[in-house]
Every structure is written in structure tokens, then in C-alpha cells.
Design a protein around this motif. Structure first.
Motif, PDB file in Angstrom:
ATOM      1  N   ALA A  84      97.879  56.174  34.091  1.00 42.81           N
ATOM      2  CA  ALA A  84      97.562  55.900  35.498  1.00 42.81           C
ATOM      3  C   ALA A  84      97.405  57.178  36.313  1.00 42.81           C
ATOM      4  CB  ALA A  84      98.648  55.028  36.125  1.00 42.81           C
TER       5      ALA A  84
ATOM      6  N   ILE B 237      91.140  57.985  36.038  1.00 48.09           N
ATOM      7  CA  ILE B 237      90.951  57.637  37.449  1.00 48.09           C
ATOM      8  C   ILE B 237      89.474  57.718  37.817  1.00 48.09           C
ATOM      9  CG2 ILE B 237      91.427  58.360  39.820  1.00 48.09           C
ATOM     10  CD1 ILE B 237      94.188  59.343  38.740  1.00 48.09           C
TER      11      ILE B 237
ATOM     12  N   ILE C 219      94.085  45.189  35.577  1.00 46.32           N
ATOM     13  CA  ILE C 219      94.785  46.426  35.264  1.00 46.32           C
ATOM     14  C   ILE C 219      96.284  46.336  35.524  1.00 46.32           C
ATOM     15  CG2 ILE C 219      94.955  48.894  35.777  1.00 46.32           C
ATOM     16  CD1 ILE C 219      92.495  48.001  34.192  1.00 46.32           C
ATOM     17  N   GLU C 220      96.662  45.749  36.652  1.00 49.65           N
ATOM     18  CA  GLU C 220      98.085  45.648  36.966  1.00 49.65           C
ATOM     19  C   GLU C 220      98.822  44.892  35.874  1.00 49.65           C
ATOM     20  OE1 GLU C 220      95.653  45.088  39.030  1.00 49.65           O
ATOM     21  OE2 GLU C 220      95.931  46.441  40.747  1.00 49.65           O
TER      22      GLU C 220
ATOM     23  N   HIS D 273      90.774  43.397  31.965  1.00 46.41           N
ATOM     24  CA  HIS D 273      90.349  44.103  33.172  1.00 46.41           C
ATOM     25  C   HIS D 273      91.341  43.928  34.321  1.00 46.41           C
ATOM     26  CE1 HIS D 273      86.462  45.778  32.084  1.00 46.41           C
ATOM     27  NE2 HIS D 273      86.155  44.644  31.472  1.00 46.41           N
TER      28      HIS D 273
ATOM     29  N   SER E 184      99.722  53.105  42.463  1.00 48.79           N
ATOM     30  CA  SER E 184     100.660  53.239  41.365  1.00 48.79           C
ATOM     31  C   SER E 184     101.660  54.358  41.615  1.00 48.79           C
ATOM     32  CB  SER E 184      99.920  53.508  40.056  1.00 48.79           C
ATOM     33  OG  SER E 184      99.242  54.729  40.119  1.00 48.79           O
TER      34      SER E 184
ATOM     35  N   TYR F 207      93.692  52.804  42.957  1.00 47.85           N
ATOM     36  CA  TYR F 207      94.748  52.375  42.047  1.00 47.85           C
ATOM     37  C   TYR F 207      95.760  53.494  41.858  1.00 47.85           C
ATOM     38  CZ  TYR F 207      97.345  50.770  38.065  1.00 47.85           C
ATOM     39  OH  TYR F 207      98.383  50.376  37.245  1.00 47.85           O
ATOM     40  N   HIS F 208      95.282  54.743  41.774  1.00 48.21           N
ATOM     41  CA  HIS F 208      96.177  55.890  41.590  1.00 48.21           C
ATOM     42  C   HIS F 208      97.165  55.976  42.749  1.00 48.21           C
ATOM     43  CE1 HIS F 208      97.707  59.752  40.485  1.00 48.21           C
ATOM     44  NE2 HIS F 208      97.174  60.354  41.530  1.00 48.21           N
TER      45      HIS F 208
ATOM     46  N   TYR G  79      87.447  54.928  35.642  1.00 49.28           N
ATOM     47  CA  TYR G  79      87.728  53.494  35.681  1.00 49.28           C
ATOM     48  C   TYR G  79      88.678  53.059  36.802  1.00 49.28           C
ATOM     49  CZ  TYR G  79      88.866  48.831  33.873  1.00 49.28           C
ATOM     50  OH  TYR G  79      89.053  47.483  33.730  1.00 49.28           O
ATOM     51  N   LEU G  80      89.848  53.651  36.881  1.00 53.60           N
ATOM     52  CA  LEU G  80      90.851  53.124  37.804  1.00 53.60           C
ATOM     53  C   LEU G  80      90.500  53.338  39.263  1.00 53.60           C
ATOM     54  CD1 LEU G  80      94.194  54.125  36.018  1.00 53.60           C
ATOM     55  CD2 LEU G  80      92.947  51.956  35.918  1.00 53.60           C
TER      56      LEU G  80
END
Length: 254
Positions: free
Chosen positions: A236, A242, A208-209, A206, A254, A250-251, A245-246
Motif C-alpha cells: 500500500a 500507487i 482493494i480494502e 478489485h 491507508s 487510497y495511499h 493502480y491504488l
């Protein structure tokens, strides 16, 4: 996706698993090619642990190790429903989200239980275990009881024991959960070193990074279904990933 000419090590074909009518995995198709590091991500309840269980023959309490449909192949051998020890002998081994070590055994003894899968001489098993502990950074603690270790070292010990079985494919279930930033970086470096030894890695995580920084390819599950399977940078930017989950934050990062 094309495997770029690499040998397919693990194949999951049309795998479906239900628990009392709830679909945990639905028609999952996935390949892991020799030499890859694959990240398996998704929200809680997405079906990641169930998929790990179906691949490794791990049976949840009160449930069957068999999928309702579909099959799993490792090195072209159908392993669907096989017991974990038989799958381990073929070269596929896993760790667990909730660490499973022998708390009242020493670090060295823990590792030797894995090494004895591959050799029977106690002297050779001890030497191999000591070498593995040097490799994973636990050698100075070889006489510690498992119960005395930090969570980071317990996770590292479980990985060391798994390496003792001489795996071709190592499945890691949240090896960075509960770790500090420094410990996460150390875990990532260990995974890279394991991969450099020629071991293929399938990783549930989990953080993510961390996954995005190490994986060659990322598979995403949501509500039991595979919704993405591609390079980290493409996953990503996937709108479905997105949303599921992300998240937009996060989008943007990234």
C-alpha cells in the motif's frame, strides 16, 4: 521474499504469454506457500486472468493453454499445459469472474458434480454436498435451481462446488465483484473459514480494502509484469503500485 519455512505449494517460473504479439504476462515469477491467503491485484488488462488461466490450464477461446515460455509447478509437479480436470485431481481448483454454475440444476446437484471428483458413491456424495452447503450457508436453498439464485449466492455456490473437489489450493477470481458491502463482508468471512479448514487461497479481486484486510501477501501486476510482492501494508506504500493502480487517495486513507 522468504517463505518463512513454509512449504511452497505453487511456483510460477519465468512465465510469459502472448496473444497476437501482445504480451499478457512477461517473465512472471511467483510462489504461493501452503497456508497462505495471497491477493493478486492490478488494473484491468494487467494480466491477472491470463495468469490464472496459465496456472489452471484454462484455455481462452482460440488460444493455447500453453505459455510461450516458463512453467508452473504445483506440489513440485510440472502442470504447464495440463488440462483443468487433471490439475483439479492434484488439488488445485478455481472459480471464475463470470460465474459458471449449472443454471438448470439444483444447488445440491451443482455441488455433487464437484464432490463426484473425489468420491463415487451417490449416498456419500449427497451427504458430503449437504455438509458443504451447511458450511457455506446455502443448505436451506439446496433444492433451488441455480438460475434462481442471487449473484452473491451463485458465487457462493461456485465456491461450494469447488470445495467439493477437496482442493489444497483454491483460486478465486473476483468473488466479491458486484456484491453489496454486507455481501462482501460475508464473502470475506467465508474465505477466512475456508482458510481455517487448511485450504490455501489465491485471490484476484478489485475490492482493494477487502484484499488488504484478508491477504497475508499481495502480488501486483501491471502491463503483464509483476511490480510488487509483499505484505499488504508495504504494498500500500509502494510508489509503483500507487501510481499504477491504488492512486494517492487510497495511499492517504491507508
Amino acid at each position: 521474499m522468504s517463505n518463512g519455512g513454509k512449504e511452497s505449494l505453487l511456483e510460477v517460473r519465468n512465465l510469459t504469454k502472448r496473444f497476437r504479439g501482445v504480451i499478457a504476462n512477461q517473465d512472471i515469477n511467483m510462489e504461493v506457500n501452503s497456508g497462505e491467503i495471497i491477493g493478486l491485484i492490478g488494473p484491468n488488462g494487467a494480466g491477472k486472468t491470463t495468469l490464472f488461466n496459465m496456472i489452471t490450464g484454462t484455455r481462452p477461446k482460440g488460444a493455447s493453454r500453453l505459455p510461450d515460455s516458463g512453467a508452473v509447478y504445483f506440489k513440485r509437479v510440472k502442470i504447464t499445459g495440463m488440462k483443468p480436470n487433471s490439475i483439479c485431481k492434484l488439488g488445485l481448483v478455481r472459480t471464475f469472474q463470470l460465474v459458471r454454475i449449472w443454471e438448470e440444476m439444483t444447488v445440491l446437484e451443482n455441488v455433487m458434480t464437484g464432490v463426484f471428483r473425489a468420491m463415487r458413491s451417490a449416498r456419500e456424495a449427497r451427504k458430503k454436498s449437504e455438509d458443504l452447503l451447511k458450511f457455506t450457508g446455502l443448505y436451506t436453498k439446496l433444492d433451488y435451481l441455480g438460475s434462481s439464485l442471487t449473484i452473491a449466492d451463485k458465487k457462493r455456490l461456485e465456491i461450494t462446488r469447488a470445495l467439493g473437489t477437496k482442493p489444497d489450493l483454491l483460486l478465486l477470481d473476483e468473488p466479491m465483484a458486484g456484491l453489496t458491502t454486507t455481501e462482501i463482508n460475508e464473502a470475506l468471512e467465508l474465505i477466512r473459514q475456508i482458510h481455517d479448514q487448511g485450504i490455501t487461497v489465491l485471490l484476484v479481486e478489485h475490492v482493494i480494502e477487502a484484499v488488504m484486510s484478508i491477504a497475508h501477501r499481495v502480488v501486483v501486476l501491471d502491463n503483464g509484469q509483476k511490480i510488487a510482492d509483499d505484505r499488504p501494508e508495504k504494498v500500500a506504500r509502494d510508489k509503483r503500485v500507487i501510481e499504477a493502480y491504488l492512486g494517492e487517495e487510497y495511499h492517504v486513507k491507508s
